[in-house]
Structures are given as C-alpha cells and as structure tokens.
Design an enzyme around this catalytic site. Structure first.
Site, PDB file in Angstrom:
ATOM      1  N   GLU A  82       0.804  -1.222   0.000  1.00  0.00           N
ATOM      2  CA  GLU A  82       0.000   0.000   0.000  1.00  0.00           C
ATOM      3  C   GLU A  82       0.836   1.270   0.000  1.00  0.00           C
ATOM      4  O   GLU A  82       0.315   2.358  -0.247  1.00  0.00           O
ATOM      5  CB  GLU A  82      -0.944  -0.009   1.207  1.00  0.00           C
TER       6      GLU A  82
ATOM      7  N   GLU B 125       6.784 -21.988   7.396  1.00  0.00           N
ATOM      8  CA  GLU B 125       7.152 -21.135   8.534  1.00  0.00           C
ATOM      9  C   GLU B 125       8.131 -21.816   9.481  1.00  0.00           C
ATOM     10  O   GLU B 125       8.714 -21.174  10.352  1.00  0.00           O
ATOM     11  CB  GLU B 125       5.912 -20.700   9.300  1.00  0.00           C
TER      12      GLU B 125
END
Length: 272
Positions: free
Chosen positions: A80, A111
């Site tokens: 963004e 992960e």
C-alpha cells in the site's frame, strides 16, 4: 512456549451456544482492548520509526517478514505504500513464508524453515543500510527467528512486532514491539486481536515514516499515484483547495503534470 499469552484459553466458553448478537458483542468487547495495548508500546514504536526514517533518508529500505496472518499483514502494508505515497515498489518490501502463493493458501511447513527468510532476503541484496522487521504474534516462528538472527550477523538493524512478552524474536530484535492483547476470543486464533494489533502498529510505522519523509503535505497524500478516478478526483480537490483555484483548472494542471506535489511546487506562488 508454556507462558504464551496468545495460546491461553479464551475467557469465553461454549461459543457454539451463543446467539449471533452475543458472539458479535463479545468479539467487539475484546477488540476494544487492542488500542490500549498498542498505546502501551508507543515509545517503542517511536524508537523504531525514527531509526527507519534515518535509514531511509540515506537510501535504505524497510523489509517485513512473517508467516500466515502476520506475513500477509506485512505484505499488505508494503504493497500500500507505493499507491498511497508514490514511493518506489522496492522501498518497503514484505515477504511471507511460502511466497506469494501463501497469501491465499497456507504453504505447509514453510514457517518452520529457519533458513528460508534469509535466503529470500538475499535476493533483494539486503544490507546494513536497511531495516528488517519480523512479525509474529507468538514470537516463536522459526522463519522469522532465522531471518532476524542472520540479519543481526550482517549488522542490519532489526525490529519485531509480537503479542507475547519476552518471546524469542523480541530477545533477538534491536527494537522489539510487544503488544500484549491477551487470549483470543477463539483460543489461539491470532488473526483476531493479535492480527488487529499488528495491523495497527504497521499502519503507525509506515504512515509516520512516510510523513517524516515528506510524502504528506498538511494532512493530504500529495504524492499518491493517480491510478483511478477516485484518486484523480482527490488530487483535483487538493489542488483546488491548496491553490485557491476552481476544479476545472486544477484538473487541467493535474492532467498536464501527473503529480499533485509537482503542481503545488510549480504554481504555489502564481495563484496564492
């Protein structure tokens, strides 16, 4: 991690027996506590923001690493920044364990790989001019731990956003941010309060840094990318207000120069 707050049982039980109104009200009650938990860490956030700003002023970049919800939030915040503040795509970079496909679907065991984050960061030539923030609600994610540990070895400043006190990533990071939101409404579902807290902190970090870098004038996004009609209209209104001209002329100038800040700089003395 036996003392993990994020894994403690919910204060509520028999959720399946609650009415819709009770479910929503109780979730909202828990959500209300998040901003106060963030407030407790403003001084820690301030220190990290100032370090990031100083590095970026000298050409450095900001990296986020995380897995699952935490990784998605980092990628979201990074993605963004260019449209909002008109900065290059490679100034704020978000990496998620498992790659971009993990934004939509979980990638099994990604992960848990201690070496994966550093391998991915090296593709971007991360160096001591940059800052790396690890995001993990539990503070125990191996992907994040490994990335932060290797970064430290290479004299890269590190920060973290976690929701447990004295977690492994907080003990590694130079600038730990620990937002203790307590047990989740659904036990262990850290996409809820923990995710909200992480999102709030990321908003604070990127917004404050961009303002300090001069990407905002007054309270307006004068460097935003004019990528759709809404943003073009917003730019026109900014110019009309700042230069005291009508929106037709503002639109003509914006169409010519393609950037709100550029128009303001070129014409600030002509109309005011």
């Amino acid at each position: 991690m036996n003392n993990s707050v994020t894994e403690q049982p919910s204060k509520y039980n028999h959720l399946e027996k609650m009415s819709t109104f009770q479910l929503l009200s109780n979730i909202n009650t828990e959500d209300k506590t998040v901003s106060y938990a963030v407030e407790n860490e403003i001084q820690s956030i301030e220190k990290l923001v100032d370090v990031i700003h100083a590095k970026m002023e000298k050409g450095g970049r900001l990296f986020y690493i995380g897995a699952g919800t935490s990784g998605r939030l980092g990628v979201l915040d990074a993605s963004e920044c260019p449209p909002t503040y008109g900065v290059p795509d490679n100034l704020v970079i978000g990496l998620i364990a498992g790659g971009d496909s993990a934004l939509r679907k979980a990638v099994e065991r990604a992960e848990d790989d201690l070496s994966l984050a550093w391998k991915e960061l090296q593709k971007y030539d991360i160096n001591s001019n940059d800052v790396l923030i690890g995001i993990a609600a539990s503070g125990t994610t191996p992907y994040v731990i490994g990335g932060l540990s290797e970064a430290k070895k290479h004299q890269i400043i590190t920060g973290c956003i976690t929701c447990n006190k004295n977690s492994p990533i907080a003990l590694i990071a130079d600038f730990p941010i620990e937002i203790i939101v307590g047990p989740e409404f659904v036990t262990g579902s850290t996409r809820m309060k923990a995710g909200t807290a992480q999102k709030m902190v990321l908003n604070m970090i990127s917004t404050a840094v961009m303002i300090k870098l001069g990407r905002v004038k007054g309270n307006k996004m004068v460097h935003m990318q004019l990528s759709n009609t809404k943003l073009v209209n917003r730019g026109v209104k900014i110019l009309a207000e700042e230069l005291h001209i009508d929106e037709v002329l503002a639109g003509t100038l914006l169409d010519k120069h393609k950037n709100v800040k550029k128009v303001l700089d070129l014409y600030k003395d002509k109309f005011i």
